[in-house]
Design a protein around this motif. Structure first.
Motif, short mmCIF file in Angstrom:
data_model
loop_
_atom_site.label_atom_id
_atom_site.label_comp_id
_atom_site.label_asym_id
_atom_site.label_seq_id
_atom_site.Cartn_x
_atom_site.Cartn_y
_atom_site.Cartn_z
N UNK A 1 5.53 8.74 4.18
CA UNK A 1 5.71 7.64 3.09
C UNK A 1 7.25 7.45 3.10
N UNK A 2 8.10 8.27 3.14
CA UNK A 2 9.41 8.21 2.99
C UNK A 2 9.96 7.27 4.42
N UNK B 1 -1.53 13.96 -8.80
CA UNK B 1 -1.62 13.02 -9.79
C UNK B 1 -0.70 11.52 -9.78
N UNK B 2 0.51 11.80 -9.45
CA UNK B 2 1.46 10.66 -9.39
C UNK B 2 1.24 9.75 -8.08
N UNK C 1 0.89 6.29 -9.05
CA UNK C 1 2.18 5.58 -9.47
C UNK C 1 2.77 5.06 -8.34
N UNK C 2 2.54 5.32 -7.10
CA UNK C 2 3.16 4.82 -5.84
C UNK C 2 3.12 3.34 -5.62
N UNK C 3 3.95 2.53 -5.14
CA UNK C 3 4.02 1.21 -4.69
C UNK C 3 2.47 0.92 -4.51
N UNK D 1 9.42 6.74 -3.92
CA UNK D 1 8.16 6.04 -3.49
C UNK D 1 7.51 5.43 -4.53
N UNK E 1 6.51 2.43 -7.26
CA UNK E 1 6.42 0.81 -6.82
C UNK E 1 7.99 0.35 -7.49
#
Lengths: 347, 347
Positions: free
Chosen positions: A257-258, A280-281, A284-286, B284, B286
């Motif tokens: 992803x990076x 769990x985070x 929150x990713x894009x 990463x 948002x």
DNA sequence: CTGAAAGCGCTAACAC
DNA sequence: GTGTTAGCGCTTTCAG
């Protein structure tokens, strides 16, 4: 207030050391010691705060009440969580845990096994690197309970707990295909370990069934994240046709992803993504990442359960038990239908 | 191949047990043992693979070559990483680590201290919960090296390694003010621990200097993340004027971001964010999150350094050393200038 | 350099 | 039930 010994208890109560020892070890009944005395001793021990020395006991009995837990790295969230859960359950049964990190290094692991052996640990929980078959087999031959997890050594006959890597990867790949993707890559760690091989196999199975071409990148794990990110970038550049990627492990996914962020590739428009292991985070990713979640609690519970079981069983070398647990795919935005309305809208 | 004892070595070489022991313990020179013999013994030990029993040695000497490491939870990435780094450095010096998780629970910690004491650990690394001053002081009085980190107990005089919480929080808050935010909240864990108090104080200092009003939410930590997310949501609803939030710890930040995602609040348009503790995957998100990064490697290095130092020093109870390390604010998109061009463009 | 011997704290066999 | 005793494997003192 100096350290109390068993003799101090015996003297304080004007009874024999032997009696105290028997009571301490739950042999009161067997040795026909009166309940009254048992109570008196227990009360006194409470009062003065006597605690038998596990070291002396260990020297004498060869038991330590310690379980050795060897994982790839205790700083890995997956292993850290497992370690924590195992620690809790073991603690309740009176066992302590000594953890160590193998770095997936064969020689280091052999040495660590020796360290634990020296400490007389009563049982081993190992997430083994390749190449330690001989050492583990010797432990087993010596009557030591050994439970493996995450991966196993096919040549070692003992309990293990793993997930259904192959079907999980196959399902995820087929899911991507159903969503309309056809150039699906897999980025994973080069490894002879069972779990990685299973994941790769599942991916290939799915593609073969559909007559699609595999695109595989196997990277060497290194703590230098930048190196891995760079390797992935090169792979993505070299394979511009890819429209989806399955990552074989969370570290691969995170590096991937990076790399994609750096290359300004959009998820899922340019590249759909599914990754093994959940966090769990991810939400929150894009673009929230679809993940294949391992049942961590269940794994930990099974692992320590199998070990305690053998620890209790004492004698008989029961048949090796092989536990395969199911994963759960958490479907999120990174793998929506290709060219879907939602996809087009987000442009 | 059974277990070798020191006697087997002596017999095998037709020398005395004593000599072997001296050589094993590096007292050859002192005891005027010839280099030739030393070499012969060392070679033989290599060959037959003899390893002295640490248990017997421990019983005899009272030393264990084990360091006890007590953290809030070994599954917390911050502590897991520290643990890993400490394990590595300790290993090189011949020390093993026993970790345990305190859950920040006073009673559990007291018990764990006893367990470690029973095991004769040579030194303690503790990230202490409140209320264990007495027990820790007893350890110190008994001559045990103790190093605290992350937080410390003001009433306990011993080495500790912490970060400059107060200035860090003050800086971050002032930074938000300079970026044009004026209703800045702080969401943190209710805690009497030094690090949390320092962070809160720094935040309040900054606001007071600028004559701004503080908005503080102190939540109780619970493993039930949903509860914390809900609490934060209620706080945000009750304080609609907020335009920025400083989170006192990564778990708070992660819950807060989840709450904000659920409420469809945009970062930083609706609410700018800075969080204590950094994680590389913040990039990463948002909106990449501005974070106050702790120098983890340096902390671990200092901690184990201080401890090994005391372990070597043997005798003198040196003055307590208090190490305060600097944090580094990683500025990312979540705290851009209010109403900035970038901000407006992103609408 | 050797050899004997004590002792760390505990378990457990033995005779009573 | 008691009291004695050996011994787990090692370190260390002491006399030679």
């Amino acid at each position: 207030m100096k350290k109390l010994r068993i003799k101090d208890i015996a003297d304080g109560l004007k009874i024999s050391k032997t009696a105290v020892s028997f009571i301490l070890n739950g042999k009161a009944e067997e040795k026909r010691i009166s309940e009254e005395l048992v109570e008196r001793v227990e009360k006194y021990i409470q009062e003065v705060g006597y605690r038998p020395s596990p070291i002396a006991r260990g020297l004498r009995t060869g038991k330590s009440n310690i379980i050795g837990l060897m994982v790839e790295s205790i700083s890995d969230p997956f292993f850290a969580t497992i370690a924590r859960l195992i620690e809790n359950e073991a603690y309740k049964e009176g066992y302590r845990i000594i953890y160590c990190s193998t770095d997936n290094d064969t020689e280091k692991t052999k040495e660590l096994i020796n360290v634990l052996k020296d400490r007389n640990v009563d049982g081993y929980i190992i997430s083994p690197p390749p190449g330690v078959e001989k050492e583990v087999n010797e432990l087993i031959k010596a009557g030591m309970p050994v439970v493996m997890f995450d991966r196993y050594l096919p040549k070692v006959k003992t309990d293990y707990v793993v997930i259904d890597n192959e079907p999980s990867a196959e399902n995820a790949t087929k899911y991507l295909i159903r969503q309309g993707y056809s150039n699906i890559g897999m980025i994973t760690f080069s490894s002879s370990l069972t779990q990685m091989k299973g994941r790769l196999k599942g991916y290939k199975n799915a593609l073969k069934e559909e007559g699609l071409k595999p695109y595989v990148l196997e990277i060497d794990f290194t703590p230098e994240e930048k190196v891995m990110v760079q390797t992935i970038r090169e792979f993505l550049v070299a394979n511009p046709k890819l429209d989806a990627v399955l990552f074989g492990a969370i570290q691969a996914g995170s590096c991937g992803l990076k790399a994609m962020t750096q290359m300004k590739l959009k998820v899922p428009e340019d590249l759909a993504v599914i990754s093994f292991d959940d966090h769990d985070i991810f939400e929150l990713f894009a673009t929230p990442v679809t993940a294949i979640a391992q049942p961590i609690e269940k794994i930990a519970h099974k692992v320590i359960g199998l070990l305690l079981d053998r620890l209790d069983a004492e004698g008989g070398a029961a048949e090796p038990r092989e536990v395969v647990l199911k994963t759960k795919m958490k479907i999120r935005g990174s793998s929506v239908v290709k060219n879907s309305k939602k996809y087009l809208e987000s442009k």
